[in-house]
Motif scaffolding. Structure first.
Motif, short mmCIF file in Angstrom:
data_model
loop_
_atom_site.label_atom_id
_atom_site.label_comp_id
_atom_site.label_asym_id
_atom_site.label_seq_id
_atom_site.Cartn_x
_atom_site.Cartn_y
_atom_site.Cartn_z
N ILE A 23 -24.93 0.49 27.93
CA ILE A 23 -24.04 -0.08 28.85
C ILE A 23 -23.69 -1.61 28.57
CG2 ILE A 23 -24.99 -0.66 30.89
CD1 ILE A 23 -22.56 0.18 32.67
N TYR A 48 -14.16 4.93 27.23
CA TYR A 48 -15.74 5.41 27.36
C TYR A 48 -15.70 6.32 28.57
CZ TYR A 48 -17.00 1.69 24.22
OH TYR A 48 -17.36 0.79 23.25
N ALA A 53 -21.38 7.03 27.70
CA ALA A 53 -21.52 6.64 28.99
C ALA A 53 -22.14 7.57 29.78
CB ALA A 53 -20.01 6.64 29.71
N TRP A 81 -25.13 6.17 31.79
CA TRP A 81 -25.09 5.23 32.65
C TRP A 81 -25.29 5.39 34.21
CZ3 TRP A 81 -19.81 2.85 30.63
CH2 TRP A 81 -19.99 2.70 28.92
#
Length: 261
Positions: free
Chosen positions: A32, A239, A245, A248
């Motif tokens: 990230i 994303y 992603a 994250w």
């Protein structure tokens, strides 16, 4: 380069610098911090690093890799540098980059970022970029201003849109075992020194970038800032739901964005 984290983990190295990209090889959630428009500027980097949202990231690096992250270093902002004059093409938002062949590094992550910016990303070796710009094989490239100057890309381009799409960083990293072996006073002294070193480098890099705007303008390039909010919103939306992603932690992106407001 590339083996420092393993060397710290094995006890062969006590201190080094490392990037979010390198840490992501061990902990995918660190990706990230290597994603377009997550960091907004140098001050935002510091705010993110010192915020409680980083505690989980730091704790995992310490527990699983014996790496303590002391401070964050500012490396610079990447911008879009084009052959076209501003009269031919003014980049205000991502839609303006439609059809633009933009040289980007060849990895999947870089190519994804190029598409997210709205351009047609073109993988190409760095050593080929100058000639490609000169001949029109590509319309542009993305790099920090010091690279534009060092590689003399200003000789074969006419404008730079200050997109700041990636605010790059390194972390000052230290063996957690070594850190734990210091007294509280020694730890405080070392932490102060790490923060001071990072701040000194940050100030010097920001000054260099500012001076290079003047230099590049003198070389005849148009340099201007597009609608960064439009770019940030568009790129981050690309994303969502992707493999990039997936790792994250939930809500972290919103917390990071809030620190920049």
């Amino acid at each position: 380069q590339g083996s420092e984290l393993e060397s710290i983990a094995s006890g062969d190295l006590e201190m080094s610098i490392t990037s979010a990209q390198e840490l992501a090889q061990f902990f995918p959630e660190f990706s990230i911090f290597a994603t377009g428009y997550v960091h907004q500027d140098a001050a935002h980097q510091v705010a993110v690093f010192n915020d409680p949202l980083m505690d989980e990231f730091k704790a995992k690096a310490e527990a699983e890799l014996d790496v303590k992250l002391l401070s964050v270093m500012y490396l610079g902002r990447r911008h879009v540098n084009l052959r076209q004059s501003k009269d031919e093409l003014t980049v205000t938002n991502p839609e303006d980059l439609a059809g633009v062949n933009l040289r980007m590094p060849g990895t999947d992550a870089w190519q994804f970022l190029g598409k997210a910016l709205g351009a047609n990303p073109t993988p190409m070796s760095f050593t080929e970029v100058y000639t490609a710009l000169q001949t029109g094989s590509v319309d542009g490239q993305d790099n920090p201003l010091p690279t534009v100057v060092d590689a003399k890309f200003y000789e074969v381009t006419k404008q730079i849109a200050l997109t700041s799409h990636l605010v790059d960083l390194n972390y000052i990293a230290m063996s957690k075992t070594t850190w734990d072996g210091l007294t509280a006073a020694q730890q405080a002294t070392l932490q102060t020194a790490a923060d001071a070193a990072a701040e000194s480098g940050r100030v010097a890099q920001l000054e260099k970038e500012a001076n290079l705007v003047s230099f590049l303008t003198e070389q005849g390039l148009s340099i201007y800032e597009p609608d960064l909010a439009a770019f940030r919103e568009h790129v981050q939306a690309q994303y969502v739901g992707t493999d990039f992603a997936a790792s994250w932690p939930e809500g972290v992106l919103d917390k990071i964005n809030a620190l920049g407001n």
